[in-house]
Design an enzyme around this catalytic site. Structure first.
Site, PDB file in Angstrom:
ATOM      1  N   ARG A  67     -12.015   6.422  -3.114  1.00 28.10           N
ATOM      2  CA  ARG A  67     -12.534   7.724  -2.686  1.00 28.10           C
ATOM      3  C   ARG A  67     -14.053   7.720  -2.521  1.00 28.10           C
ATOM      4  NH1 ARG A  67     -11.282  11.728  -6.992  1.00 28.10           N
ATOM      5  NH2 ARG A  67      -9.206  10.849  -6.719  1.00 28.10           N
ATOM      6  N   ASN A 120      -4.229   9.218  -7.347  1.00 30.44           N
ATOM      7  CA  ASN A 120      -3.042  10.054  -7.481  1.00 30.44           C
ATOM      8  C   ASN A 120      -1.755   9.295  -7.169  1.00 30.44           C
ATOM      9  OD1 ASN A 120      -4.654  12.526  -7.889  1.00 30.44           O
ATOM     10  ND2 ASN A 120      -5.245  12.182  -5.769  1.00 30.44           N
ATOM     11  N   GLY A 158      -7.826   3.559   3.315  1.00 31.81           N
ATOM     12  CA  GLY A 158      -7.626   2.400   2.451  1.00 31.81           C
ATOM     13  C   GLY A 158      -8.715   2.152   1.428  1.00 31.81           C
ATOM     14  N   ASP A 208      -1.392  -0.523   6.133  1.00 35.23           N
ATOM     15  CA  ASP A 208      -1.642   0.165   7.400  1.00 35.23           C
ATOM     16  C   ASP A 208      -3.126   0.340   7.661  1.00 35.23           C
ATOM     17  OD1 ASP A 208      -1.869   3.672   6.885  1.00 35.23           O
ATOM     18  OD2 ASP A 208      -1.945   2.152   5.325  1.00 35.23           O
ATOM     19  N   ASP A 252       0.868  -1.168   0.000  1.00 36.41           N
ATOM     20  CA  ASP A 252       0.000   0.000   0.000  1.00 36.41           C
ATOM     21  C   ASP A 252       0.912   1.226   0.000  1.00 36.41           C
ATOM     22  OD1 ASP A 252      -2.412   1.556   0.313  1.00 36.41           O
ATOM     23  OD2 ASP A 252      -1.824   1.832   2.402  1.00 36.41           O
ATOM     24  N   SER A 282      -5.724   5.167  -4.186  1.00 30.91           N
ATOM     25  CA  SER A 282      -5.640   6.553  -4.635  1.00 30.91           C
ATOM     26  C   SER A 282      -5.532   6.660  -6.148  1.00 30.91           C
ATOM     27  CB  SER A 282      -4.423   7.231  -3.996  1.00 30.91           C
ATOM     28  OG  SER A 282      -4.245   8.528  -4.515  1.00 30.91           O
ATOM     29  N   ASP A 297      -0.030   5.094   0.803  1.00 31.18           N
ATOM     30  CA  ASP A 297      -0.216   6.106   1.844  1.00 31.18           C
ATOM     31  C   ASP A 297      -0.174   5.468   3.226  1.00 31.18           C
ATOM     32  OD1 ASP A 297      -0.715   8.117  -0.159  1.00 31.18           O
ATOM     33  OD2 ASP A 297      -2.688   7.215  -0.408  1.00 31.18           O
TER      34      ASP A 297
END
Length: 270
Positions: A67, A144, A64, A200, A14, A142, A16
């Site tokens: 969006r 991004n 996680g 996470d 992952d 994401s 972020d």
């Protein structure tokens, strides 16, 4: 000496909160977005304003997830339902997609203003994984992710990427479903049981367990080690550096439902 079982040949990270310090940026963008929406709703309906909780709300409903799922799940926790709208809805529109796009505008503003920092322990781990011949992919909800990987200087260390753009194009369900991790393993040419998932987020750990991956490493940045284990992590560490040099202890010891947390300092996995 990577703290992993011998059968693992690939790593699915992952982004972020695992590789980069952008989870807090995402959380701040969600807080600004949701609080603005909730404040306007309270003014219009006369309901009391109850702000978004960047601790519990983020970890339970947003972290996680894709969006739109984050918007939908958080608002459902407040008994609020919005029209779905379209993925290209303007950020001023109060639809699920519009609110999500509003968050993305705020996120990009913060990333461009402040930059992206990777966790040094994760950079060291990526170098060690590459040196050991392990395949490496980023699997992120994401849209991004490509920009974040580039801004953090991680492109040379990553072989493949499955992100929100890929998931939308291929119709992959988001975490806690395992679809995106399975796609990452496929891109690396390995079976799920040959891959380790690093996550996470509670939803991400659950996705790793649901996909029957060979090993699931929970990364605890916010003090939720017990919850990560309860959702299916085999081991929980505070930073990936704890797995280097044998610090991960016995990589066959399951952390689910009991011990298995690597501690900072002299302690090792119990």
């Amino acid at each position: 000496m990577l703290g992993l079982p011998a059968h693992v040949t690939a790593c699915l990270f992952d982004l972020d909160g695992v590789l980069t310090q952008t989870a807090r940026v995402h959380n701040a963008a969600w807080a600004e977005t949701f609080d603005d929406f909730l404040r306007r709703r309270a003014a219009a309906t006369g309901e009391p304003f109850r702000p978004y909780d960047p601790g519990d709300d983020y970890n339970r409903y947003v972290d996680g997830r894709p969006r739109a799922d984050g918007v939908r799940t958080f608002l459902a926790s407040r008994n609020i339902t919005l029209p779905e709208g379209d993925p290209d809805d303007p950020p001023t529109l109060d639809t699920v997609n519009g609110v999500g796009n509003r968050k993305n505008v705020i996120l990009l503003q913060r990333i461009h203003a402040d930059g992206v920092l990777p966790y040094q322990g994760s950079v060291d781990y990526l170098h060690a994984a590459r040196a050991a011949g392990l395949r490496r992919a980023v699997v992120s909800a994401s849209a991004n992710a490509a920009d974040v990987v580039a801004a953090a200087g991680l492109e040379p260390l990553i072989e493949a990427r499955v992100d929100g753009v890929v998931a939308r194009r291929r119709g992959l369900r988001g975490k806690p479903h395992p679809d995106t991790f399975l796609a990452g393993a496929e891109l690396l040419g390995v079976r799920p049981d040959q891959a380790v998932v690093f996550e996470d987020a509670l939803a991400g750990v659950a996705a790793g367990r649901a996909g029957n991956f060979g090993y699931v490493v929970g990364v605890d940045r916010v003090g939720q080690a017990d919850a990560l284990r309860a959702h299916g992590a085999d081991i929980v560490v505070r930073d990936l550096s704890e797995l280097l040099g044998g610090a991960g202890g016995d990589p066959t010891a399951s952390g689910r439902g009991g011990a298995g947390t690597a501690q900072a300092g002299p302690e090792v996995v119990r």
